[in-house]
Design an enzyme around this catalytic site. Sequence first.
Site, PDB file in Angstrom:
ATOM      1  N   PHE A   1       0.823  -1.205   0.000  1.00 37.06           N
ATOM      2  CA  PHE A   1       0.000   0.000   0.000  1.00 37.06           C
ATOM      3  C   PHE A   1       0.859   1.258   0.000  1.00 37.06           C
ATOM      4  O   PHE A   1       1.861   1.337   0.718  1.00 37.06           O
ATOM      5  CB  PHE A   1      -0.878   0.065   1.263  1.00 37.06           C
ATOM      6  CG  PHE A   1      -1.974  -0.940   1.325  1.00 37.06           C
ATOM      7  CD1 PHE A   1      -3.256  -0.621   0.916  1.00 37.06           C
ATOM      8  CD2 PHE A   1      -1.736  -2.213   1.817  1.00 37.06           C
ATOM      9  CE1 PHE A   1      -4.285  -1.550   0.994  1.00 37.06           C
ATOM     10  CE2 PHE A   1      -2.746  -3.153   1.902  1.00 37.06           C
ATOM     11  CZ  PHE A   1      -4.029  -2.817   1.485  1.00 37.06           C
ATOM     12  N   ASP A   2       0.445   2.253  -0.769  1.00 43.81           N
ATOM     13  CA  ASP A   2       0.892   3.618  -0.530  1.00 43.81           C
ATOM     14  C   ASP A   2       0.177   4.098   0.739  1.00 43.81           C
ATOM     15  O   ASP A   2      -0.862   3.548   1.108  1.00 43.81           O
ATOM     16  CB  ASP A   2       0.504   4.485  -1.734  1.00 43.81           C
ATOM     17  CG  ASP A   2       0.645   5.964  -1.450  1.00 43.81           C
ATOM     18  OD1 ASP A   2       1.730   6.385  -1.028  1.00 43.81           O
ATOM     19  OD2 ASP A   2      -0.344   6.690  -1.635  1.00 43.81           O
ATOM     20  N   LYS A   3       0.713   5.109   1.391  1.00 46.75           N
ATOM     21  CA  LYS A   3       0.072   5.600   2.621  1.00 46.75           C
ATOM     22  C   LYS A   3      -0.909   6.745   2.328  1.00 46.75           C
ATOM     23  O   LYS A   3      -2.117   6.602   2.485  1.00 46.75           O
ATOM     24  CB  LYS A   3       1.131   6.086   3.629  1.00 46.75           C
ATOM     25  CG  LYS A   3       0.509   6.660   4.925  1.00 46.75           C
ATOM     26  CD  LYS A   3       1.562   7.153   5.887  1.00 46.75           C
ATOM     27  CE  LYS A   3       2.143   8.486   5.482  1.00 46.75           C
ATOM     28  NZ  LYS A   3       1.195   9.624   5.683  1.00 46.75           N
ATOM     29  N   THR A   4      -0.363   7.891   1.887  1.00 41.78           N
ATOM     30  CA  THR A   4      -1.164   9.108   1.774  1.00 41.78           C
ATOM     31  C   THR A   4      -2.180   9.005   0.639  1.00 41.78           C
ATOM     32  O   THR A   4      -1.822   8.752  -0.511  1.00 41.78           O
ATOM     33  CB  THR A   4      -0.243  10.317   1.542  1.00 41.78           C
ATOM     34  OG1 THR A   4       0.744  10.358   2.569  1.00 41.78           O
ATOM     35  CG2 THR A   4      -1.043  11.608   1.562  1.00 41.78           C
TER      36      THR A   4
ATOM     37  N   VAL B   1      -1.270  -1.047  -4.197  1.00 43.00           N
ATOM     38  CA  VAL B   1      -2.421  -0.145  -4.090  1.00 43.00           C
ATOM     39  C   VAL B   1      -1.904   1.277  -3.922  1.00 43.00           C
ATOM     40  O   VAL B   1      -1.091   1.537  -3.031  1.00 43.00           O
ATOM     41  CB  VAL B   1      -3.311  -0.499  -2.880  1.00 43.00           C
ATOM     42  CG1 VAL B   1      -4.630   0.268  -2.945  1.00 43.00           C
ATOM     43  CG2 VAL B   1      -3.557  -1.991  -2.807  1.00 43.00           C
TER      44      VAL B   1
END
Length: 643
Positions: free
Chosen positions: A332-335, A527
């Site tokens: 996953f990307d965070k922001t 993602v």
Amino acid sequence: SVEIITNGVSAATNHAMSWQRLLLSLLFAVLAEMMELFSSDATVEKLLIVVLSLSAILLAGLPVYFKGMSALRRIKLNMNSLMSVAVTGACLIGYWPEAGMVMSLFSIAEELEFRAASRARNAIAKLGELAPDFAMVKAIDGRWNNRAVSTIGVGDFVRVDAGDRIPLDGILQEGRSSVDQSSVTGESLPVEKSVGDQVFAGTVNTTGAFVFQVSSIESESTIARIIRAVEDAQSARAPIQRFVDRFAARYTPAVFVLAIAVAVLSPILFGVSVLNAIYRALVLLVIACPCALVIATPITLVSGLTAAARQGIVIKGGLFLEQIPRLQTMAFDKTGTLTTGQPALVEFRPLTESVSLIELKQWCASLAGRSKHPVSRAIAAGLSLEAIRMEDFEAKIGQGLMASIDDRRLYLGNRRWLESFVSIDSKTERLISRHEQAGHSISLLADDHQLLALLAVADQPRATSARAIDRLHQLKIKTVMLSGDNRVSAELIAMKIGVDQVFSDLLPEMKLQALQKLQSEALTGMVGDGINDAPALAGAQVGFAMGAAGTDAAMEAADVVIMDDDPLRLADVVQISRKTLQILWQNIILIALIKSIFLVMALFGFATMWQAVFADMGTSLIVIFNSLRLLAPVQSQKVLYAS
């Protein structure tokens, strides 16, 4: 098929003509089926059925047919060769409408997948639009000239005004400002820049003007490297063989060998005539005709795609639907993916008892309401109070805001600015340190004598992120965070929502490298939502993009788009894809079981041609209805998840 684009005819026109051919082919196939159902044995009607069916095949399926024949000549058995065998067999035994319908439906499905892939390739060029084509460059005589970015060299001085995009990478030489670097690093909050700091091409200068010295030419800028990374990732991604291609490679030769064996060995083993042996072999070929498989596979996948679409999940083709159940890790990307991507006020702490809480909040809301800085906007939105009258308002770029309210001079800004004229006691120091360790952006309110309040702003996890991670864990999928944000912020969010592993401070190329390392250990999905995620999304075995807030580059590079940005949809799509693959296997087993029974009957001479046709068509109907079961539980699932 090869489309020739002549002068004055756009690519869009050619695509429109292609769809006209496909739809016309489908119309002819449907008419042929209808005529077959209601026609008499009149020669004219039979001839018209053949003409309609052949028209459907010629309009839609010639490229498929030629590729299939070519594959057969090279003994390369795949979906195209299976289609060619099915259509040829149907035509030879007189089932023209079936041949036309199979070819038409298959060609439409192929075109949909091709267009989804083409959109991803074409969209990468749009990344270049992030950086401007012209910039203000300092000449030898000291004047500023507007020049094409392609002519700017390393060492030139470039000026960037507030609100403009930065054209090239460089080092800031004069001025200070806040820069929105979300396109490169994914950070949700603008980064304060002063002399000596690095700036990146394609990022946005949000406040003051500054001058920077160019450190890389256009072809080596951050945006250019992102484009190359996306293209390299797409070309390097291993080609995925469709399930039906793998099945065809075994099924088709086995059927041919068996039919030849029946024709040759039946007279020897069973004492039948040569003519009877050939008849048995033809019956066997009809029974084994792969039309049921050719029809059932896309019907199953289309049902799965439709079930996903009903929940706001757009999957760009059945090929990716087949791959999702095999994923073992989700990165996953965070922001903007696991978090909202928008800074919010997380704490308001009074630091004095000499002023009422409502006054402190009104002062902060009034000052913040006059600024367009994302942190100020978050403060104003979080306090949600009407502004009161101020005098002598002034915004200090990279520092904060000041104004007079009721003859009191007030300051709202960062710690570095305020500690130059008011003291910060040890208790407040500890409070600030705690927030900074949590990755929060700190603003302080003060007057000429003392600190009055502390405000903390941070990006927050989405409401459903923790549940989404938990559901993926229940599905035995490991979760990893790949973030361009700092280590403290990334690890704090990961801890809050339960992510297994964290990689932080990653630029786009570094995200792709981290993903490739994960993929060397297990099948991994990615993602994301931002431009900085595009290379990783393109290089992932399956890329998932957030569609509501995501960038065009991310959505085009991805294989799956989550339209409502809800991370819970990831678990939904895994469950839908697993159910789809389960039903696909059920269909294969049903086909194999029914056809095996009739094959044995054909071997011993108990199956007639009409029974063979019934076995083929009956199997097709059974697997079609079985595939449509995928659509039934979608609404109940949606209600369950909504509750």
